[in-house]
Motif scaffolding. Structure first.
Motif, PDB file in Angstrom:
ATOM      1  N   TRP A 111      -2.789   0.483  -3.377  1.00 52.65           N
ATOM      2  CA  TRP A 111      -2.195  -0.702  -3.280  1.00 52.65           C
ATOM      3  C   TRP A 111      -2.280  -1.312  -4.356  1.00 52.65           C
ATOM      4  O   TRP A 111      -3.187  -1.044  -5.037  1.00 52.65           O
ATOM      5  CB  TRP A 111      -3.078  -2.061  -2.312  1.00 52.65           C
ATOM      6  CG  TRP A 111      -4.611  -1.689  -2.441  1.00 52.65           C
ATOM      7  CD1 TRP A 111      -6.231  -0.815  -2.517  1.00 52.65           C
ATOM      8  CD2 TRP A 111      -5.420  -2.801  -2.398  1.00 52.65           C
ATOM      9  NE1 TRP A 111      -7.331  -1.199  -2.721  1.00 52.65           N
ATOM     10  CE2 TRP A 111      -6.783  -1.793  -3.077  1.00 52.65           C
ATOM     11  CE3 TRP A 111      -4.687  -3.878  -3.105  1.00 52.65           C
ATOM     12  CZ2 TRP A 111      -7.802  -3.245  -3.428  1.00 52.65           C
ATOM     13  CZ3 TRP A 111      -5.842  -5.075  -3.520  1.00 52.65           C
ATOM     14  CH2 TRP A 111      -7.265  -4.197  -3.879  1.00 52.65           C
ATOM     15  N   ASP A 161      -5.516   5.736   0.062  1.00 53.08           N
ATOM     16  CA  ASP A 161      -4.062   3.920  -0.611  1.00 53.08           C
ATOM     17  C   ASP A 161      -4.731   3.611  -1.870  1.00 53.08           C
ATOM     18  O   ASP A 161      -5.629   3.986  -2.389  1.00 53.08           O
ATOM     19  CB  ASP A 161      -4.852   3.801   1.236  1.00 53.08           C
ATOM     20  CG  ASP A 161      -4.650   3.847   2.717  1.00 53.08           C
ATOM     21  OD1 ASP A 161      -3.207   4.511   2.379  1.00 53.08           O
ATOM     22  OD2 ASP A 161      -4.721   3.338   3.188  1.00 53.08           O
ATOM     23  N   ALA A 217       0.767  -1.471   0.017  1.00 54.41           N
ATOM     24  CA  ALA A 217      -0.014   0.223  -0.078  1.00 54.41           C
ATOM     25  C   ALA A 217       1.301   1.188   0.064  1.00 54.41           C
ATOM     26  O   ALA A 217       1.656   0.955   1.072  1.00 54.41           O
ATOM     27  CB  ALA A 217      -0.958  -0.422   1.602  1.00 54.41           C
ATOM     28  N   VAL A 249      -7.694  -1.143   3.614  1.00 52.87           N
ATOM     29  CA  VAL A 249      -7.142  -0.266   3.413  1.00 52.87           C
ATOM     30  C   VAL A 249      -7.923   1.083   2.905  1.00 52.87           C
ATOM     31  O   VAL A 249      -9.225   0.907   3.445  1.00 52.87           O
ATOM     32  CB  VAL A 249      -6.954  -0.801   2.218  1.00 52.87           C
ATOM     33  CG1 VAL A 249      -6.217   0.479   0.452  1.00 52.87           C
ATOM     34  CG2 VAL A 249      -5.961  -2.105   1.647  1.00 52.87           C
TER      35      VAL A 249
END
Length: 404
Positions: free
Chosen positions: A120, A118, A96, A113
């Motif tokens: 990822w 974020d 992430a 998350v």
């Protein structure tokens, strides 16, 4: 900001020696790998994700944004829970980037998350494989052959695999192909064909030296030998060269080529004319009367004269011949060189033979006379071998004695 500890996945045993493309001086010095062309990244190889380039103002802004995102996610949790909670299996990790900065990999299990801030990416840690298509290689002795490879590798550091290289598969394939070409160019054709396993181990070490900064490790390299495009040059400086290829049989696989080089390579005698040695009636010492055999029975009579305990001790195997004649009849013959002084005759052995050879009577005579190359007979299907090929190679001793 990233204070969570992270333990790297176990990396396989790899010799701590520089490879073909590694400078021995720089290899022994401590410092970052040359694979990183930028400086403002965490020291992932040392498990240190602190960002020293971040100033106090940027650090405060990040904390404010992260606080509001956490607060928004908490108050709307029944809805946002479907989007922020990810299930990561044991063979995967999530890398992430929070506000553009990388953190430790997440997983396995349920991980959080955050939305909006974020980004990822899933990384698979299982062993994967690819093949290098056959490419032309010019060997040390001037030969040309097609060589490919099957390569297995796995990712041992998911963060480095994402940060260091964009297309991991393509980069590893190009690196492996260059290392293979460089290594095989320093070997002869015969060394490549007889030392394929050892050369694969050398390639594993060389490729790992180059791909370690990418967070991956090569587990196995298996060379796939193709056809010989050009026979090596025969010269005193290159004693370890294979004999010239047979026209029309250049695209044979490695086991058949090894069979020709070891078992059948020494049987390349020109056709001999019939020769008769007359005896002197007044001489007390008898001389041998030897003529070229015209039938399988005559060939067996000539073989019986060569049987000895020394030959049995040297060969130590029994052979069964399934011979077919032109009229469609099949006959069985045996040569037992496993005990005593040896035996040869018609019929089948009382016990299971070590090797069974099937061919026609004319091909059998031509092979023992040196007219027919067993290599050509085997590859064209005129000679069939059942049993251990290494044991069949021992029949060469008997054929050499018969041709003298």
């Amino acid at each position: 900001m990233f204070s969570k500890s992270y333990t790297l996945l176990p990396q396989g045993d790899c010799p701590k020696t520089p490879g073909l493309f590694v400078d021995p001086v720089s290899f022994t010095q401590r410092g970052p790998h040359k694979g990183f062309s930028f400086d403002n990244i965490p020291n992932v190889s040392e498990n240190d994700f602190t960002d020293a380039s971040q100033g106090w103002l940027s650090w405060i802004c990040n904390l404010i944004v992260i606080f509001f995102v956490y607060f928004f996610t908490f108050i709307t949790f029944p809805v946002t829970g479907w989007f922020v909670l990810k299930t990561v299996p044991n063979y995967q990790r999530i890398v992430a980037f929070r506000l553009g900065r990388v953190g430790p990999p997440k997983g396995p299990g349920i991980v959080l998350v955050l939305p909006l801030i974020d980004q990822w990416q899933r990384v698979d840690l299982r062993t994967r494989a690819f093949n290098i298509p056959p490419s032309q290689v010019i060997t040390l002795d001037g030969g040309e052959l097609l060589v490919g490879a099957d390569i297995q590798f796995r990712i041992w550091n998911p963060v480095m695999s994402v940060l260091s290289v964009q297309d991991l598969n393509a980069s590893t394939r190009m690196t492996a192909q260059k290392a293979m070409t460089y290594l095989l160019a320093k070997r002869t054709v015969r060394e490549i064909q007889t030392q394929r396993v050892k050369l694969g181990e050398y390639l594993v070490t060389d490729i790992n030296e180059m791909t370690r900064p990418w967070g991956l490790e090569v587990d196995r390299v298996e060379l796939a030998l193709g056809s010989v495009l050009k026979a090596p040059e025969q010269s005193p400086s290159a004693p370890l060269t294979m004999p010239p290829a047979v026209p029309g049989l250049e695209d044979l696989t490695d086991p058949i080529q090894q069979l020709a080089m070891h078992f059948l390579g020494g049987i390349q005698q020109p056709q001999q004319e019939d020769c008769i040695t007359f005896t002197d009636e007044l001489s007390s010492a008898a001389q041998n009367v030897m003529a070229t055999p015209r039938s399988v029975e005559e060939l067996l009579d000539a073989v019986k004269l060569l049987l000895s305990e020394a030959l049995v001790h040297q060969v130590g195997a029994c052979f069964q011949f399934d011979v077919s004649s032109e009229n469609g009849q099949h006959h069985n013959y045996f040569v037992d060189l496993s005990q005593g002084s040896g035996a040869a005759g018609a019929g089948s052995l009382c016990r299971e033979p070590d090797v069974t050879l099937s061919m026609s009577d004319s091909d059998l005579l031509a092979m023992f006379q040196g007219v027919l190359r067993p290599f050509s007979a085997y590859t064209s299907g005129r000679l069939k071998i059942q049993g251990d090929i290494d044991t069949a190679m021992k029949l060469e001793e008997l054929i050499k004695l018969l041709q003298k």
